[in-house]
Scaffold this motif. Structure first.
Motif, short mmCIF file in Angstrom:
data_model
loop_
_atom_site.label_atom_id
_atom_site.label_comp_id
_atom_site.label_asym_id
_atom_site.label_seq_id
_atom_site.Cartn_x
_atom_site.Cartn_y
_atom_site.Cartn_z
N ASN A 48 0.84 -1.20 0.00
CA ASN A 48 0.00 0.00 0.00
C ASN A 48 0.87 1.26 0.00
N GLN A 49 1.94 1.21 0.79
CA GLN A 49 2.86 2.33 0.83
C GLN A 49 3.59 2.46 -0.51
N SER A 78 4.98 5.01 -5.65
CA SER A 78 5.15 4.91 -7.11
C SER A 78 4.36 5.99 -7.84
N ASN A 79 3.17 6.31 -7.33
CA ASN A 79 2.37 7.37 -7.96
C ASN A 79 3.07 8.72 -7.85
N LEU A 130 2.90 -2.40 -12.21
CA LEU A 130 3.30 -3.61 -11.47
C LEU A 130 3.03 -3.46 -9.98
N THR A 131 3.28 -2.27 -9.46
CA THR A 131 3.04 -2.05 -8.03
C THR A 131 1.56 -2.15 -7.70
N GLN A 132 0.71 -1.57 -8.55
CA GLN A 132 -0.73 -1.66 -8.32
C GLN A 132 -1.23 -3.10 -8.42
N ARG A 133 -0.69 -3.83 -9.38
CA ARG A 133 -1.09 -5.23 -9.53
C ARG A 133 -0.66 -6.05 -8.31
#
Length: 477
Positions: free
Chosen positions: A420-421, A426-427, A442-445
Motif C-alpha cells: 500500500n505504501q 510509485s504514484n 506492477l506495483t498496483q497489480r
C-alpha cells in the motif's frame, strides 16, 4: 381347518435334529483396536471445544439464523429423519417376531359331492342323528381363534431385535453427523460470502485508484511527458479489474444460492454482517484429548453401533443352524348348519401341536448367510478403526492449520501494508517523472494480489476454525 391333533415326542428324532443343528462353522470374530495417542501435542488441556453448542461457538447472529433455518428445512436432513423412522419400525417388527401371533378367522361354504364317490356314499349312509340323514348339499360354518409362537430357545429373535436397535441408534448418530456437516458447510459458505464482499470492496477501491492513475497518464500525455502506449496499458488494467469485479459478483450470487439450497429455500439475498471480514478474530480452540473423539464424534459412534449390530447378526445367523421350536394352537366352533354352530360340545374343536425343526441336509444357504455375517463383522471392525483414525488425523491437520494460517496471516498483513505504501510512493514518483509507468502498473497489480491473498488467508483461518469444531465432533448436540 382346525382339527384335534396330538404330537407324541420322539426322543431319537429330537436328538438327531439337535446334533444336526450344532455342526456350525466357528469363524473367529475380529476385535476392533480403539487405541489412540494420549494427546495431540504436548498440551494437557482436557477442555474440548467440540462439546460447545453451535449457538455459543458461532457468535454471528445472521449465521446462527441460517443454521437454525437449515435444521428445520434442509431436505437431506429431513430424508435422514425418515430413515430413522424406518429403523424404528424395524425394531417394532423384530420385537413382534418373538411374541405369539394370535388371530381370528371365520368361514362359510357349501359342498355337493357325487353320489358315486367314497365321500358321497358315506354321507348317504350316515345319519347325523337317528332318523336324520346328512344334508345335501353339505353346508359348512366355522368361527375360531388360532395362535402360533416360535419359542426363542437360542435367543435368535432377541438378538435380531437387539441388532435392529443398534442399527436404529446408528442411524440417529448418522443424523447427528449430518447435522455437524450441515452446520460446517453453512458456516464455511457464510464466511466465503463475507470474504467475497470484502474482495468486491477491494476491487472497487482499486478501480478508483487505477482510474485516477489513468487520468494522470492522460494529462502527462497531453504535456508530452507520457506516450499513448502508457495510456493504453493503464486503460487495459482498468478494464481487467472491472472484469474481475463482475467475476466476484457472480461468485457472490452462486455462494448465496448455495447457502439458500442448504437452508431449503429458493434463491434470495442472504442477510449477513456488515463488519469488516478482515477484522474477524477466530475463536480460541481447546482440542481436549484424542479419547474424547470416541464420545464426541457421531461418525465414530455410528461405526461403533454398526459393529455391535454386526456382532449380533453373527449370533442370529449361527442360531439358524439349531433346531427351532414352534407351537401352534387353535380353538373354535364348526357345524354343517348355522343353528348347530353354537351347540357345544358337539361343534367344539381344538388343536395344539409342537414342531421341532432343524436343517439336516443342504444347509448351503444358512452357511452362506453365516459366512456373510462374519465377513460383514470384520468389515465393520475395519470401518470402525478407519473412522477413528480419520477423526484423529482431521483434528491433527486442523490444529496445525490454525497455527500456520495465523502466521501466514500476520505476514500477509505486513506485505499488504508495505505494498500500500509502495503504491503511494510509485504514484508520487511517476508524477515527478522519477518512475516509469510500468513500475506503477506492477506495483498496483502486486498490491491488489496481496490484498486478495490477505483475504484468502483470513478465510483459511475461518475455515480452520469451522473445521476443527467439526473434527472435534461439535454441532450436533
Amino acid at each position: 381347518m382346525l382339527r384335534k391333533k396330538y404330537y407324541i415326542p420322539v426322543t431319537t428324532f429330537i436328538i438327531i435334529l439337535s446334533l444336526a443343528g450344532c455342526k456350525t462353522s466357528n469363524l473367529a470374530q475380529k476385535e476392533a483396536n480403539t487405541t489412540v495417542p494420549e494427546s495431540y501435542s504436548t498440551s494437557k488441556d482436557t477442555v474440548n471445544s467440540g462439546i460447545m453448542n453451535w449457538k455459543d461457538y458461532f457468535v454471528d447472529t445472521h449465521l446462527n439464523s441460517l443454521i437454525e433455518t437449515a435444521l428445520q428445512n434442509n431436505q437431506e436432513l429431513n430424508i435422514t429423519l425418515q430413515e430413522i423412522e424406518i429403523s424404528k419400525n424395524e425394531i417394532r417388527a423384530r420385537k413382534g417376531e418373538y411374541l405369539p401371533f394370535i388371530g381370528l378367522k371365520g368361514g362359510a361354504g357349501v359342498e355337493k359331492v357325487g353320489r358315486y364317490t367314497s365321500q358321497g356314499a358315506n354321507d348317504a349312509n350316515t345319519e347325523i342323528k337317528p332318523g336324520v340323514e346328512t344334508p345335501e348339499p353339505l353346508q359348512d360354518y366355522m368361527v375360531g381363534a388360532y395362535a402360533t409362537w416360535e419359542i426363542d430357545i437360542w435367543n435368535k429373535l432377541h438378538n435380531a431385535k437387539k441388532s435392529a436397535i443398534s442399527n436404529y441408534l446408528a442411524t440417529v448418530e448418522g443424523k447427528n453427523f449430518m447435522i455437524t456437516n450441515l452446520i460446517s458447510e453453512i458456516a464455511n459458505s457464510y464466511y466465503e460470502l463475507l470474504a467475497l464482499d470484502n474482495q468486491l470492496v477491494i476491487v472497487k477501491n482499486n478501480i478508483e485508484i487505477q482510474e485516477n492513475a489513468l487520468k494522470i497518464v492522460k494529462l502527462q500525455k497531453e504535456s508530452a511527458r507520457a506516450t499513448e502506449l502508457a495510456v493504453k496499458r493503464f486503460e487495459a488494467q482498468v478494464f481487467d479489474t472491472k472484469g474481475l469485479e463482475f467475476e466476484i459478483q457472480q461468485k457472490i450470487i452462486e455462494t448465496e444460492n448455495r447457502i439458500n439450497f442448504l437452508v431449503g429455500r429458493f434463491p434470495q439475498k442472504v442477510e449477513r454482517s456488515n463488519d469488516s471480514f478482515i477484522d474477524i478474530v477466530p475463536n480460541t480452540i481447546h482440542e481436549g484429548i484424542p479419547s474424547q473423539l470416541l464420545e464426541n464424534r457421531p461418525d465414530v459412534k455410528q461405526a461403533e453401533l454398526e459393529l455391535a449390530a454386526a456382532k449380533l447378526d453373527i449370533k442370529v445367523a449361527k442360531a439358524r443352524f439349531y433346531p427351532s421350536l414352534g407351537i401352534s394352537a387353535g380353538i373354535g366352533l364348526r357345524a354343517f348348519d348355522s343353528k348347530y354352530l353354537f351347540t357345544t360340545p358337539e361343534s367344539l374343536l381344538y388343536s395344539i401341536a409342537g414342531d421341532l425343526v432343524a436343517p439336516l441336509i443342504n444347509r448351503n444357504a444358512i452357511k452362506a448367510t453365516y459366512n456373510t455375517a462374519n465377513a460383514k463383522q470384520i468389515q465393520a471392525v475395519y470401518n470402525y478403526e478407519k473412522t477413528i483414525l480419520n477423526a484423529y488425523v482431521e483434528v491433527a491437520n486442523q490444529l496445525a492449520k490454525i497455527e500456520n494460517m495465523k502466521n501466514i496471516y500476520q505476514l500477509k498483513s505486513k506485505q499488504v501494508e508495505a505494498l500500500n505504501q509502495s503504491v503511494t510512493i510509485s504514484n508520487d514518483l511517476f508524477r515527478s517523472a522519477r518512475a516509469d509507468y510500468m513500475e506503477v502498473l506492477l506495483t498496483q497489480r502486486d498490491a491488489l494480489e496481496s490484498k486478495f491473498d490477505l483475504v484468502e488467508a483470513k478465510i483459511q483461518q475461518m475455515n480452520a476454525m469451522v473445521s476443527i469444531y467439526h473434527a472435534l465432533g461439535g454441532g450436533w448436540n
